[in-house]
Design an enzyme around this catalytic site. Structure first.
Site, PDB file in Angstrom:
ATOM      1  N   TYR A 119     -31.068 127.844  38.539  1.00 23.52           N
ATOM      2  CA  TYR A 119     -29.837 128.293  39.189  1.00 23.52           C
ATOM      3  C   TYR A 119     -29.161 129.432  38.412  1.00 23.52           C
ATOM      4  O   TYR A 119     -28.026 129.775  38.690  1.00 23.52           O
ATOM      5  CB  TYR A 119     -28.845 127.140  39.329  1.00 23.52           C
ATOM      6  CG  TYR A 119     -29.234 126.091  40.363  1.00 23.52           C
ATOM      7  CD1 TYR A 119     -30.301 126.287  41.234  1.00 23.52           C
ATOM      8  CD2 TYR A 119     -28.519 124.907  40.483  1.00 23.52           C
ATOM      9  CE1 TYR A 119     -30.646 125.323  42.175  1.00 23.52           C
ATOM     10  CE2 TYR A 119     -28.843 123.944  41.422  1.00 23.52           C
ATOM     11  CZ  TYR A 119     -29.916 124.159  42.262  1.00 23.52           C
ATOM     12  OH  TYR A 119     -30.244 123.204  43.197  1.00 23.52           O
ATOM     13  N   LYS A 165     -39.713 117.896  32.774  1.00 25.11           N
ATOM     14  CA  LYS A 165     -41.072 118.054  33.284  1.00 25.11           C
ATOM     15  C   LYS A 165     -41.809 118.947  32.280  1.00 25.11           C
ATOM     16  O   LYS A 165     -42.364 119.995  32.630  1.00 25.11           O
ATOM     17  CB  LYS A 165     -40.989 118.676  34.692  1.00 25.11           C
ATOM     18  CG  LYS A 165     -42.276 118.707  35.454  1.00 25.11           C
ATOM     19  CD  LYS A 165     -42.650 117.399  36.110  1.00 25.11           C
ATOM     20  CE  LYS A 165     -44.021 117.554  36.741  1.00 25.11           C
ATOM     21  NZ  LYS A 165     -44.608 116.318  37.254  1.00 25.11           N
ATOM     22  N   ASP A 197     -40.191 113.695  38.320  1.00 25.48           N
ATOM     23  CA  ASP A 197     -40.727 113.286  39.624  1.00 25.48           C
ATOM     24  C   ASP A 197     -40.927 111.767  39.681  1.00 25.48           C
ATOM     25  O   ASP A 197     -40.504 111.102  40.617  1.00 25.48           O
ATOM     26  CB  ASP A 197     -42.024 114.052  39.972  1.00 25.48           C
ATOM     27  CG  ASP A 197     -43.023 114.095  38.829  1.00 25.48           C
ATOM     28  OD1 ASP A 197     -42.695 113.633  37.712  1.00 25.48           O
ATOM     29  OD2 ASP A 197     -44.150 114.582  39.041  1.00 25.48           O
ATOM     30  N   ASP A 221     -29.169 118.113  40.214  1.00 29.43           N
ATOM     31  CA  ASP A 221     -28.631 118.296  41.556  1.00 29.43           C
ATOM     32  C   ASP A 221     -29.341 117.345  42.523  1.00 29.43           C
ATOM     33  O   ASP A 221     -28.719 116.615  43.296  1.00 29.43           O
ATOM     34  CB  ASP A 221     -28.828 119.766  41.964  1.00 29.43           C
ATOM     35  CG  ASP A 221     -27.996 120.146  43.163  1.00 29.43           C
ATOM     36  OD1 ASP A 221     -27.114 119.358  43.562  1.00 29.43           O
ATOM     37  OD2 ASP A 221     -28.227 121.243  43.709  1.00 29.43           O
ATOM     38  N   ASP A 225     -28.018 113.512  44.177  1.00 29.13           N
ATOM     39  CA  ASP A 225     -27.887 113.319  45.627  1.00 29.13           C
ATOM     40  C   ASP A 225     -28.716 112.133  46.080  1.00 29.13           C
ATOM     41  O   ASP A 225     -28.302 111.352  46.941  1.00 29.13           O
ATOM     42  CB  ASP A 225     -28.327 114.574  46.395  1.00 29.13           C
ATOM     43  CG  ASP A 225     -27.196 115.580  46.553  1.00 29.13           C
ATOM     44  OD1 ASP A 225     -26.282 115.579  45.716  1.00 29.13           O
ATOM     45  OD2 ASP A 225     -27.226 116.363  47.519  1.00 29.13           O
TER      46      ASP A 225
END
Ligand code: NAI
Ligand code: MG
Length: 324
Positions: A119, A165, A197, A221, A225
């Site tokens: 981002y 990761k 993941d 993020d 959610d």
């Protein structure tokens, strides 16, 4: 001391839920509120979604309470977060008795790096058909989020998981992970690491195994959610954007145009954001009183339609104020 709070209701249901949070803050403490504009409404009138005076107010007050913006959200939220140098995005996701949640035992707090990763906005068009994005990870930002996350976990008695990761993104998440591990060593803190993941799957199946999850920007993020869905939805989820001196508090949800104007928005996410604001201002007793009132109202009702009830926003407000 009277702390100053910049209040930015914004658009849609932001204008319905922020006044509830202000009334709740007013009931538990001595704060000075000043209201400013931002979002689609002011953009329509003036061409600018984030007026300079609103940004300056956020830079100068002790804390900011923001509702939501509509289509212009990115033009409001991102500059506001950077105006206060916010490096940490804190998103608690916990289930409450009385609310139908997929996982009633979930009590998670995502501590998400708020400035870099994918981002950071470093994108380019190499040719008309090829575009790239650079994933920025720095030691100072990784250190800042790790230190904040470990301190938060120690203070609130949570276990820590560092999401990464690094097996694939060896250079960038390698640095993120190494830095977090060094911070843990310095603090003598326990932690585990998890590939992001696989963590997504574990969070869906056994969220109670996790507490504070320290994440790079995009993973934080998405995982937060996902966790919202485990505990009963967007009407309940608060967040804080923490900077070195100031902070900005906002519900995770947006302006909800589908229900805006009907007076049925759930104010709890914003009220819990106000509780986080009290905690940041070192008024933990006020924060605790707000959380207690929220827990009682969630347990006994009234509930807004998103929680299966028929109550209006103002019914929930009255119930909260009665308990305070
Ligand atoms: P949204 O969060 O506004 O709404 C998603 C769904 O959840 C809707 O069905 C809505 O009615 C429901 N919902 C959300 N908050 C609720 C509450 N407090 N009580 C009851 N129901 C609630 O997300 P959506 O629909 O994707 O976006 C709508 C607008 O909000 C867009 O213009 C978007 O740009 C903006 N937005 C702004 C954000 C911000 O200002 N931080 C964050 C997310 C979206
Ligand atoms: Mg998001």
């Amino acid at each position: 001391m009277t702390e100053t709070i910049t209040v930015i209701p914004g658009d849609g249901i932001g204008r319905e839920v922020v006044p509830v949070a202000v009334a709740v803050l007013d009931a538990v403490g001595d704060f000075e509120f000043t209201e400013y504009d931002a979002g689609d409404r002011v953009k329509e009138a003036t061409g600018e979604a984030l007026p300079e005076e609103t940004k300056r107010a956020a830079e100068e007050s002790d804390a900011t309470l923001f509702g939501a913006a509509g289509e212009s959200a990115a033009d409001v939220v991102l500059p506001l977060r950077s105006a206060i140098d916010s490096f940490a995005n804190v998103r608690p996701a916990r289930a409450y008795p009385g609310v139908d949640a997929l996982h009633p035992d979930a009590d998670l707090v995502f501590v998400r790096e708020n400035t870099e990763g994918v981002y950071a906005g470093i994108e380019s068009d190499l040719t008309e058909e090829v575009r790239t994005l650079t994933r920025l990870i720095t030691e100072p930002a990784s250190r800042a989020i790790a230190e904040f996350g470990f301190d938060y976990a120690a203070e609130h008695d949570y276990e820590v998981t560092v999401a990464h990761k690094a097996n694939v993104m060896r250079r960038t998440d390698g640095l993120f992970l190494d830095t977090a591990e060094r911070v843990a060593d310095e603090k003598g803190a326990d932690y585990e690491t998890a590939l992001m993941d696989a963590l997504a799957m574990h969070l869906v199946m056994n969220p109670a195994d996790y507490g504070v999850v320290i994440c790079p920007n995009l993973a934080g993020d998405m995982l937060s959610d996902l966790a919202a869905g485990l505990v009963g939805g967007l009407g309940l989820l608060p967040s804080a954007n923490i900077g070195p001196e100031r902070a900005l508090f906002e519900p995770v949800h947006g302006s909800a145009p589908d229900i805006a104007g009907e007076g049925v928005a759930n104010p709890v996410a914003t009220v819990l954001s106000a509780a986080m604001c009290c905690e940041f201002l070192e008024r933990s007793e006020s924060a605790e009183r707000i959380r207690q009132a929220v827990m009682e109202v969630l347990a006994d009702g009234p509930h807004t339609p998103d929680l299966g009830g028929t109550a209006a926003t103002e019914d929930v407000e009255r119930a909260l104020l009665d308990r305070l």
